[in-house]
Structure formats: structure tokens, C-alpha cells
Design a protein around this motif. Structure first.
Motif, PDB file in Angstrom:
ATOM      1  N   GLY A 205       0.798  -1.216   0.000  1.00  0.00           N
ATOM      2  CA  GLY A 205       0.000   0.000   0.000  1.00  0.00           C
ATOM      3  C   GLY A 205       0.828   1.263   0.000  1.00  0.00           C
ATOM      4  N   ASP A 206       2.082   1.181  -0.434  1.00  0.00           N
ATOM      5  CA  ASP A 206       2.979   2.344  -0.444  1.00  0.00           C
ATOM      6  C   ASP A 206       2.946   3.034  -1.808  1.00  0.00           C
ATOM      7  N   PHE A 207       3.376   4.304  -1.796  1.00  0.00           N
ATOM      8  CA  PHE A 207       3.497   5.075  -3.036  1.00  0.00           C
ATOM      9  C   PHE A 207       4.789   5.868  -2.990  1.00  0.00           C
ATOM     10  N   GLN A 208       5.551   5.818  -4.093  1.00  0.00           N
ATOM     11  CA  GLN A 208       6.799   6.568  -4.185  1.00  0.00           C
ATOM     12  C   GLN A 208       6.474   8.026  -4.494  1.00  0.00           C
ATOM     13  N   SER A 209       6.528   8.873  -3.479  1.00  0.00           N
ATOM     14  CA  SER A 209       6.105  10.263  -3.645  1.00  0.00           C
ATOM     15  C   SER A 209       7.069  11.033  -4.531  1.00  0.00           C
ATOM     16  N   GLU A 210       6.543  12.099  -5.137  1.00  0.00           N
ATOM     17  CA  GLU A 210       7.312  12.954  -6.045  1.00  0.00           C
ATOM     18  C   GLU A 210       6.965  14.403  -5.732  1.00  0.00           C
ATOM     19  N   THR A 211       7.971  15.274  -5.744  1.00  0.00           N
ATOM     20  CA  THR A 211       7.773  16.686  -5.438  1.00  0.00           C
ATOM     21  C   THR A 211       7.863  17.516  -6.714  1.00  0.00           C
ATOM     22  N   ILE A 212       6.849  18.326  -6.943  1.00  0.00           N
ATOM     23  CA  ILE A 212       6.807  19.229  -8.090  1.00  0.00           C
ATOM     24  C   ILE A 212       7.028  20.642  -7.574  1.00  0.00           C
ATOM     25  N   ARG A 213       8.071  21.310  -8.056  1.00  0.00           N
ATOM     26  CA  ARG A 213       8.387  22.683  -7.634  1.00  0.00           C
ATOM     27  C   ARG A 213       7.995  23.659  -8.725  1.00  0.00           C
ATOM     28  N   PHE A 214       7.333  24.739  -8.329  1.00  0.00           N
ATOM     29  CA  PHE A 214       6.953  25.792  -9.264  1.00  0.00           C
ATOM     30  C   PHE A 214       6.974  27.119  -8.514  1.00  0.00           C
ATOM     31  N   ALA A 215       7.705  28.097  -9.106  1.00  0.00           N
ATOM     32  CA  ALA A 215       7.900  29.403  -8.467  1.00  0.00           C
ATOM     33  C   ALA A 215       8.447  29.189  -7.058  1.00  0.00           C
ATOM     34  N   THR A 216       7.766  29.721  -6.045  1.00  0.00           N
ATOM     35  CA  THR A 216       8.214  29.568  -4.658  1.00  0.00           C
ATOM     36  C   THR A 216       7.457  28.471  -3.926  1.00  0.00           C
ATOM     37  N   GLU A 217       6.622  27.713  -4.635  1.00  0.00           N
ATOM     38  CA  GLU A 217       5.789  26.683  -4.005  1.00  0.00           C
ATOM     39  C   GLU A 217       6.252  25.301  -4.434  1.00  0.00           C
ATOM     40  N   ARG A 218       5.681  24.322  -3.782  1.00  0.00           N
ATOM     41  CA  ARG A 218       5.932  22.930  -4.149  1.00  0.00           C
ATOM     42  C   ARG A 218       4.688  22.101  -3.865  1.00  0.00           C
ATOM     43  N   MET A 219       4.508  21.069  -4.671  1.00  0.00           N
ATOM     44  CA  MET A 219       3.375  20.169  -4.511  1.00  0.00           C
ATOM     45  C   MET A 219       3.901  18.739  -4.465  1.00  0.00           C
ATOM     46  N   VAL A 220       3.431  17.977  -3.516  1.00  0.00           N
ATOM     47  CA  VAL A 220       3.867  16.599  -3.348  1.00  0.00           C
ATOM     48  C   VAL A 220       2.803  15.675  -3.920  1.00  0.00           C
ATOM     49  N   ILE A 221       3.182  14.858  -4.882  1.00  0.00           N
ATOM     50  CA  ILE A 221       2.292  13.831  -5.429  1.00  0.00           C
ATOM     51  C   ILE A 221       2.507  12.573  -4.595  1.00  0.00           C
ATOM     52  N   ASP A 222       1.562  12.290  -3.738  1.00  0.00           N
ATOM     53  CA  ASP A 222       1.731  11.223  -2.747  1.00  0.00           C
ATOM     54  C   ASP A 222       0.701  10.117  -2.863  1.00  0.00           C
ATOM     55  N   SER A 223       0.018  10.023  -4.002  1.00  0.00           N
ATOM     56  CA  SER A 223      -0.976   8.963  -4.182  1.00  0.00           C
ATOM     57  C   SER A 223      -1.153   8.705  -5.674  1.00  0.00           C
ATOM     58  N   TRP A 224      -1.708   7.528  -5.988  1.00  0.00           N
ATOM     59  CA  TRP A 224      -1.974   7.194  -7.374  1.00  0.00           C
ATOM     60  C   TRP A 224      -3.099   8.050  -7.944  1.00  0.00           C
ATOM     61  N   VAL A 225      -4.019   8.471  -7.107  1.00  0.00           N
ATOM     62  CA  VAL A 225      -5.101   9.354  -7.556  1.00  0.00           C
ATOM     63  C   VAL A 225      -4.531  10.680  -8.042  1.00  0.00           C
ATOM     64  N   LYS A 226      -3.662  11.263  -7.242  1.00  0.00           N
ATOM     65  CA  LYS A 226      -3.079  12.552  -7.625  1.00  0.00           C
ATOM     66  C   LYS A 226      -2.156  12.398  -8.829  1.00  0.00           C
ATOM     67  N   LYS A 227      -1.456  11.282  -8.930  1.00  0.00           N
ATOM     68  CA  LYS A 227      -0.567  11.059 -10.069  1.00  0.00           C
ATOM     69  C   LYS A 227      -1.355  10.954 -11.366  1.00  0.00           C
ATOM     70  N   ARG A 228      -2.448  10.192 -11.355  1.00  0.00           N
ATOM     71  CA  ARG A 228      -3.257  10.047 -12.574  1.00  0.00           C
ATOM     72  C   ARG A 228      -3.853  11.384 -12.992  1.00  0.00           C
ATOM     73  N   THR A 229      -4.285  12.189 -12.028  1.00  0.00           N
ATOM     74  CA  THR A 229      -4.848  13.501 -12.339  1.00  0.00           C
ATOM     75  C   THR A 229      -3.782  14.446 -12.879  1.00  0.00           C
ATOM     76  N   TYR A 230      -2.618  14.452 -12.240  1.00  0.00           N
ATOM     77  CA  TYR A 230      -1.531  15.328 -12.690  1.00  0.00           C
ATOM     78  C   TYR A 230      -1.072  14.953 -14.099  1.00  0.00           C
ATOM     79  N   ASP A 231      -0.928  13.673 -14.372  1.00  0.00           N
ATOM     80  CA  ASP A 231      -0.503  13.231 -15.702  1.00  0.00           C
ATOM     81  C   ASP A 231      -1.517  13.615 -16.773  1.00  0.00           C
ATOM     82  N   ALA A 232      -2.806  13.560 -16.433  1.00  0.00           N
ATOM     83  CA  ALA A 232      -3.847  13.910 -17.409  1.00  0.00           C
ATOM     84  C   ALA A 232      -3.780  15.387 -17.773  1.00  0.00           C
ATOM     85  N   PHE A 233      -3.617  16.263 -16.797  1.00  0.00           N
ATOM     86  CA  PHE A 233      -3.511  17.696 -17.099  1.00  0.00           C
ATOM     87  C   PHE A 233      -2.220  18.017 -17.834  1.00  0.00           C
TER      88      PHE A 233
END
Length: 455
Positions: free
Chosen positions: A354-382
Motif C-alpha cells: 500500500g505504499d506510493f513513491q512520492s514525487e515533489t513538483i516545484r513551481f515558483a516559490t511553491e511545491r506540490m507533493v504527489i503522494d498517491s496514485w489518484v493525484k498522479k493520474r490527475t496530474y498526468d492527465a492535465f
């Protein structure tokens, strides 16, 4: 004791020796008067007067006015650039109905680039029906590449408008056309592939009825299930282009899974979880990867709904995933095997632990952590539609920020952003220190290795 001596102007003058006079031009050898010489040397230290004060004040005022005028000119230049940009967009919109297919294709590509790299909500909202009519016309009367560009533009239009009445109106017009092309076996295969991807994202953004979402998912199911390996072990005969169509349909189906209710997820698991592993035997690497990621997504969703979920063929599935994560078949390309191993190692961890290899997306001064398969599928689609402009949309697009729960956009000017960035020297020093520490750690590990001798 001392004798006063009066020195006249004539006594102060002197003449160069004859042998040095020829070194200077004749006009420079003429000696200025002492009064003129004194004025030239002492002109900068004359007593300060009221007149000079007024002159200095005027100079300061003039410099301030120059700066103000420069700022005004910069603002005017920016405004002119914005007007030119909007004029180009209007030309593109008008060119989408041109008689030349090449002109229409160029106009669609120009609009796609603009929407992917800038936020144009106000400009687009005033012309959304005109753009929608152009997309509809290109989808119906265009061929191949033009239909693909129109389908992509429809997604970017919905991303710009966000989730609301405006995008719903656009999607209600285009959804029947998408489904018609998707289900038409005689239609251009590239257009069907593009419609499969665009229909999924537009449904996620603009569909307001969950029952219509389920109906669209069934439309996707009717496509990718044709790639299932049959129960007797025989494989369906599918050409590579049709396999890509089924892969796009599967990915769009998985995207819509992320917004399904818990009860529908249970029904999907009972219906498809036992059949999806059959896609892992497909000859196409993209289909195998899409199937593996969809299986990991399903396990994540069902475990959120039912933490005690138990899959009957869990051990067999793990063996199959492990075989793909360590695939060494020589008949497959090295790049495909490398990509497949990386993905299926993560999929195996998701199914087993039940683990997920998280990934950090940096943009400007912020960052977003992709920490689930749901967020990964959504991010890849956009990202598939926005491309290199994804970081900009994460920073400024209110709809995308709302999807990923980033809050309202942070308004930071360019000067503040530049001040917050580290200098090139600081980055160099940090990288050098990290490299040194990594080298020491590796050397220490090498020293601890023990040579195995013969016994």
C-alpha cells in the motif's frame, strides 16, 4: 629680516627650452592668462548660491520625471504587447473557419499554445461560443491531424474556463461529437485516440451529473475490454494503432475512477479487478504500464473505502507484477524494459504494502507533493495537454490549484521572486558540498567490502 618681493604676472611666465618647443603644436604653446587658468581649476569650488540651489533642485526633479516617464513607457509597452497578443488570438479564431486546411491547422495550434502558456479567462469567456463552434466544425469536417488539434483545444478551453456553467455549456455541445467519433469504427484512428483522451479530461472538468460520468466510463469499457486476453488463453488480434486507442480509453477510464463514489468503486472492483491483470500480458509496453497503474489505483481506492479488503488472487497477481518488474526478455527493447521495471516496482509496492513513491513538483516559490496514485493520474492527465506550461498553471490557474488543493494563487512580483532565488554561487557551493559528502559515503562503503576468498 625678510624682504618683501612683489611678483608680477610676467615673472610667473616661463618658456620651454628650444629643444622641447617642437613637441607641442603652435596653438598649444600659447599660455593662457592666470585668470583664465584659475577659473578653469577653481570652477568646481566656487561659493554655493541660491541660483545654484535652484538648478540642483531642477536636476533632481528632472531625473525623477525621467524615471516616471520610463515607468509609464514600460506600462505602455506592456499594454501594446498585450493588445498585439489579443489581436493575434482574434486572427487565430477567425482563421479556424478558413477554407484552407493548413490555415485552420495553424490557427488551432496557435490557440493551443496560447491557452497552454497563459491564463486567458476574460478573453476566452467572451468568445467561448465562437471557439466552441470552430472546434465543432473542425471535429465534424476536418480530417486526422485537424481533428486531433480540435479535440486538444476543447480540453484546454475547459481548463481555462474551469468547473462551472461556462465549461458545462461547452461540453454539452462537444460531448455527442466526441462519442460519435470514438464509437465510429470507420473514423480516423488518430482522431479516435484524441477523442478518447479529451473526452475523459473534459468529463472530469465539466460534467455535472455523476450518472453521465458512469455512462462515459461504460463507453471507455466497451473499447479497452477488447484487449483482454480470453479465458482460454488466446489473445485478440489487435493492430498497434487500435491498441493505442484502447490504452487511451483505459487511462481516461482510470481518470474518472478518481471521482467515483465508494459504492461504484466496489462495483468496479468486483467487475474488473479480476480481468485487468489480463492486460498485463499485452505485447505493447504502454498498455502493460497503463494496466499496472490502473490496478494500483484500484487497490488504493478500494482500500480507502474498505481498509480490510482482501483480494482472492493476490499472490498470483503479485507474482505477475514481480515478473514484469524484473523482466529480462531479450526480444523487448532496452528502453521499454527499463521503463517497465521502474513502473512495476512501484505498482508491486502499492499492491503488496500500500505504499506510493512520492514525487515533489516545484513551481515558483511553491511545491506540490504527489503522494498517491489518484493525484498522479490527475496530474498526468492535465500535463498531457498543458505540457511545459503545467508549472505556470499550477501557479496561476485557480481551477487547477483547487483540484490539487493548493489554495488561491500567490501573487509575487518578478523582483521579489528574483530576490528569493538563491544565487548561482550558492547553488554551486551547495552542489559541491553534496558531491563531497556523497563521495565520502561511497568511499566508506567501499572500505567495508570484504573480499571473499577460497575455502
Amino acid at each position: 629680516m625678510f624682504q618683501r618681493v612683489s611678483i608680477s604676472n610676467t615673472c610667473c611666465s616661463f618658456r620651454l627650452p628650444i629643444h622641447q618647443r617642437s613637441l607641442f603644436p603652435q596653438k598649444e604653446r600659447k599660455r593662457k592668462s592666470d585668470t583664465e587658468d584659475w577659473r578653469g581649476q577653481q570652477g568646481n569650488v566656487q561659493p554655493f548660491s541660491d541660483e545654484d540651489s535652484s538648478i540642483e533642485t531642477l536636476s533632481h526633479c528632472s531625473s525623477l520625471s525621467e524615471r516616471t516617464s520610463a515607468a509609464e513607457e514600460a506600462g505602455e509597452t506592456e499594454e501594446m504587447a498585450q493588445e498585439d497578443f489579443q489581436y493575434k488570438l482574434k486572427v487565430y479564431i477567425d482563421s479556424t473557419v478558413d477554407k484552407s486546411a493548413k490555415t485552420r491547422q495553424g490557427a488551432l495550434d496557435g490557440l493551443k499554445t496560447a491557452m497552454a502558456t497563459k491564463i486567458l479567462y476574460e478573453f476566452i469567456s467572451e468568445r467561448r461560443m465562437t471557439i466552441t463552434d470552430s472546434i465543432e466544425r473542425c471535429l465534424k469536417k476536418g480530417k486526422g491531424v485537424e481533428q486531433c488539434a480540435a479535440a486538444s483545444l476543447a480540453c484546454l478551453l475547459c481548463i481555462q474556463l474551469g468547473s462551472g456553467i461556462e465549461s458545462e455549456e461547452v461540453f454539452k455541445t462537444l460531448k455527442p461529437i466526441f462519442k460519435t467519433i470514438l464509437n465510429d469504427g470507420a473514423a480516423n484512428i488518430q482522431a479516435r485516440q484524441a477523442c478518447a483522451t479529451s473526452l475523459g479530461l473534459c468529463t472530469l472538468v465539466a460534467e455535472d451529473d455523476i450518472m453521465d460520468v458512469y455512462a462515459t466510463m461504460e463507453c471507455f469499457e466497451s473499447l479497452f475490454t477488447h484487449s483482454y486476453v480470453r479465458e482460454d488463453g488466446s489473445r485478440p488480434s489487435v493492430n498497434p494503432q487500435t491498441t493505442q486507442l484502447h490504452t487511451n480509453a483505459l487511462l481516461s477510464w482510470a481518470l474518472l475512477l478518481t471521482i467515483c463514489t465508494g459504492s461504484h468503486i466496489r462495483a468496479i472492483v468486483q467487475k474488473h479487478l479480476a480481468k485487468l491483470p489480463r492486460l498485463l500480458e499485452n505485447d505493447d509496453v504502454n498498455m502493460r504500464i497503463a494496466a499496472g497503474e490502473t490496478i494500483a489505483l484500484l487497490f488504493e481506492l478500494i482500500r480507502d473505502v474498505d481498509p480490510e479488503f482482501d483480494y482472492d488472487d493476490w499472490e498470483q497477481l503479485c507474482e505477475q507484477l514481480n515478473a514484469l518488474a524484473t523482466d529480462c526478455n531479450k526480444h523487448r527493447a532496452k528502453t521499454d524494459k527499463r521503463k517497465q521495471r521502474s513502473v512495476f516496482r512501484d505498482v508491486l509496492k502499492a499492491v503488496e504494502e500500500g505504499d506510493f513513491q512520492s514525487e515533489t513538483i516545484r513551481f515558483a516559490t511553491e511545491r506540490m507533493v504527489i503522494d498517491s496514485w489518484v493525484k498522479k493520474r490527475t496530474y498526468d492527465a492535465f500535463r498531457e495537454f498543458v505540457g511545459s506550461g503545467m508549472n505556470y498553471h499550477l501557479q496561476a490557474n485557480e481551477f487547477i490549484r483547487d483540484v490539487f488543493e493548493l489554495g488561491p494563487p500567490m501573487l509575487i512580483d518578478s523582483a521579489a521572486l528574483k530576490a528569493m532565488k538563491s544565487s548561482r554561487l550558492e547553488r554551486h557551493l551547495y552542489n559541491a558540498a553534496a558531491f563531497k559528502a556523497r563521495t565520502k559515503a561511497r568511499n566508506k562503503f567501499r572500505d567495508k567490502r570484504v573480499d571473499v576468498g577460497e575455502f
